[in-house]
Design an enzyme around this catalytic site. Structure first.
Site, PDB file in Angstrom:
ATOM      1  N   ASN A  49      19.333  28.222  10.724  1.00 20.60           N
ATOM      2  CA  ASN A  49      19.230  27.500   9.447  1.00 20.60           C
ATOM      3  C   ASN A  49      18.203  28.187   8.560  1.00 20.60           C
ATOM      4  O   ASN A  49      17.644  29.214   8.932  1.00 20.60           O
ATOM      5  CB  ASN A  49      18.873  26.024   9.701  1.00 20.60           C
ATOM      6  N   ASP A  56      15.947  16.854  21.988  1.00 24.89           N
ATOM      7  CA  ASP A  56      15.012  16.546  20.902  1.00 24.89           C
ATOM      8  C   ASP A  56      13.595  16.817  21.438  1.00 24.89           C
ATOM      9  O   ASP A  56      13.075  16.063  22.267  1.00 24.89           O
ATOM     10  CB  ASP A  56      15.171  15.098  20.449  1.00 24.89           C
ATOM     11  N   LYS A  71      11.541   8.180  16.877  1.00 23.65           N
ATOM     12  CA  LYS A  71      10.888   9.186  17.721  1.00 23.65           C
ATOM     13  C   LYS A  71       9.658   8.630  18.433  1.00 23.65           C
ATOM     14  O   LYS A  71       9.116   9.275  19.325  1.00 23.65           O
ATOM     15  CB  LYS A  71      10.486  10.399  16.887  1.00 23.65           C
TER      16      LYS A  71
HETATM   17  O1  C5P Z   1      15.837  14.289  14.138  1.00 25.94           O
HETATM   18  P1  C5P Z   1      15.327  15.201  13.069  1.00 25.94           P
HETATM   19  O2  C5P Z   1      15.746  16.616  13.235  1.00 25.94           O
HETATM   20  O3  C5P Z   1      15.593  14.728  11.678  1.00 25.94           O
HETATM   21  O4  C5P Z   1      13.735  15.130  13.242  1.00 25.94           O
HETATM   22  C1  C5P Z   1      12.875  16.046  12.698  1.00 25.94           C
HETATM   23  C2  C5P Z   1      11.617  16.138  13.525  1.00 25.94           C
HETATM   24  O5  C5P Z   1      11.935  16.226  14.903  1.00 25.94           O
HETATM   25  C3  C5P Z   1      10.857  17.400  13.223  1.00 25.94           C
HETATM   26  O6  C5P Z   1       9.497  17.119  13.499  1.00 25.94           O
HETATM   27  C4  C5P Z   1      11.435  18.389  14.212  1.00 25.94           C
HETATM   28  O7  C5P Z   1      10.542  19.447  14.491  1.00 25.94           O
HETATM   29  C5  C5P Z   1      11.680  17.509  15.421  1.00 25.94           C
HETATM   30  N1  C5P Z   1      12.837  17.895  16.222  1.00 25.94           N
HETATM   31  C6  C5P Z   1      12.658  18.388  17.488  1.00 25.94           C
HETATM   32  N2  C5P Z   1      13.749  18.707  18.270  1.00 25.94           N
HETATM   33  C7  C5P Z   1      14.996  18.527  17.795  1.00 25.94           C
HETATM   34  C8  C5P Z   1      15.196  18.031  16.524  1.00 25.94           C
HETATM   35  C9  C5P Z   1      14.088  17.737  15.748  1.00 25.94           C
HETATM   36  O8  C5P Z   1      11.505  18.566  17.923  1.00 25.94           O
HETATM   37  N3  C5P Z   1      16.024  18.842  18.563  1.00 25.94           N
END
Ligand code: C5P
Length: 413
Positions: free
Chosen positions: A222, A320, A357
């Site tokens: 990305n 995540d 989270k």
């Molecule tokens: O769920 P989302 O991607 O919107 O959440 C963003 C936050 O979660 C950011 O802090 C990102 O670094 C973290 N994140 C993560 N692992 C993932 C997806 C997001 O640590 N697989």
């Protein structure tokens, strides 16, 4: 991979006046670049040189580079009071001696004042004009017990030693004693002036995109540049923290003082982060981790077969990382900060993420308005409040975020 410096932020030393002292050593050639670097960051620079330094580089060069008359003698009578050793430091924010030779350090350690540079170091107002030294000498000279004794004495007297680094030396030997490079010294000075909100604390940062392989030559990634995460790592290091930076594929220079671990995919990032998390007090997840990865990674390059058929890619969800760390048992869990890059309704989405989270702070920002840019605007969303950090360059915002984290961080366990 090509590396480029962090986005230039105008004037990290704006308004600072620095006395740049040169004692004798081949590393004097780096002092010319250092004088430029300090001025590029907005400082004014007054050069003072010992006789020995004048054997290695001329005052004319340093004067032309700084636009200020170089002082080379305690008998310089240009000032009406004929006291250059007093005048020079009364208006300075710091004295930086680069290079600092073994002999010069020995003089300082003994409080000697036989020529202009050691004289002004001794005569400076210690409370408001700190002294920083960048040692530069042969490795045998640096490791000699006499020099080490002097270095310890200087530290005990409140002097800050920057480096030296290890590496190739002008004499052909290899070892400790190389002067730090001009950009490194400049970064050290910038950091020196920052408040030490996180002294003795530890911060783990993830930054950049991840790269999810399709086959050995292709993958999905990305547009995250990593700039915000790298700025946070820099700001935390400047604030005195021990910093580990787990970076996805980006072409950014490692912030000074941060330990960097490069990873590719989300799973590699998780594997790097999990054992590190319990060793850090703060975890800042800025990485734009890919939500999905191709279900299969082909062992060989997927070829066109000429029929016009396209490969059917199936996806599976990535772990995540932030949520995994936030679910660690309390004794192993760092204080977690998440990021939310949204395209609208930043606060609402950030607040939802806070709950989902299970973290105490989520930093919201508008994704399309920040990716790849050098500036940003942040919204700090917590259970009981929302704080706005208005648009600014990413380092300024990172410093504000680090200060906010320091305020909220529980006492060391
Ligand atoms: O769920 P989302 O991607 O919107 O959440 C963003 C936050 O979660 C950011 O802090 C990102 O670094 C973290 N994140 C993560 N692992 C993932 C997806 C997001 O640590 N697989």
């Amino acid at each position: 991979m090509r590396t480029e410096p962090l986005p230039p932020v105008a004037g990290l030393l704006a308004g600072r006046h620095i006395v740049l002292g040169l004692s004798g050593g081949v590393a004097c050639y780096k002092a010319a670049e250092l004088a430029r670097e300090l001025q590029r960051e907005g400082a004014t620079v007054q050069v003072v040189m010992t006789d020995a330094a004048c054997q290695f580089i001329t005052p004319a060069t340093m004067q032309a580079l700084t636009g200020r008359a170089v002082v080379t003698s305690q008998w310089d009578l240009r000032a009406p009071n004929a006291m250059p050793h007093i005048n020079l430091t009364r208006e300075a924010d710091a004295v930086l001696v680069a290079p600092a030779s073994a002999d010069f350090m020995a003089q300082l350690a003994q409080g000697r004042a036989g020529e202009i540079l050691s004289l002004l170091c001794l005569a400076r107002p210690r409370e408001r004009c700190p002294l920083l030294l960048a040692p530069a000498m042969n490795r045998e000279m640096w490791s000699h017990p006499a020099t080490q004794r002097n270095a310890a004495q200087l530290r005990a007297d409140g002097t800050v030693l920057l480096g030296p680094a290890a590496g190739d030396q002008a004499c052909g030997e290899v070892g400790d004693g190389r002067m730090l490079e001009a950009t490194e010294l400049c970064d050290e000075l910038v950091a020196f002036f920052q408040p030490k909100h996180l002294a003795g604390r530890s911060v783990l940062v993830t930054a950049g995109p991840t790269f999810e392989p399709i086959d050995p030559v292709r993958g999905i990634t990305n547009r995250s540049s990593g700039k915000m995460g790298f700025a946070i790592a820099r700001a935390a290091a400047e604030a005195g923290a021990r910093v580990t930076l787990v970076a996805g594929p980006v072409a950014l220079a490692t912030p000074r003082g941060a330990l960097r671990i490069d990873v590719g995919s989300a799973r590699e990032m998780l594997d790097a982060v999990l054992p590190l998390a319990p060793q850090h007090e703060v975890f800042v997840a800025t990485a734009a981790v890919a939500d999905w990865r191709p279900a299969e990674e082909a062992a060989h390059k997927i070829k066109k077969d000429g029929s016009g058929a396209v490969p059917a890619l199936a996806f599976v969800e990535n772990p995540d990382i932030l949520a995994t760390v936030a679910r660690l048992p309390a004794a192993q869990r760092p204080w977690c900060v998440g990021f939310a890059a949204e395209s609208q309704d930043v606060e609402r989405h950030a607040r939802a993420k806070l709950q989902k989270k299970g973290v105490p702070l989520v930093v919201g920002n508008l994704g399309p308005a920040t990716f790849g840019r050098n500036d940003n605007a942040l919204l700090l969303v917590e259970a009981d409040r929302t704080t706005e950090l208005p648009r600014a360059d990413k380092l300024t915002l990172a410093r504000q975020l680090v200060a906010a984290i320091a305020e909220r961080l529980p006492r060391p366990r």
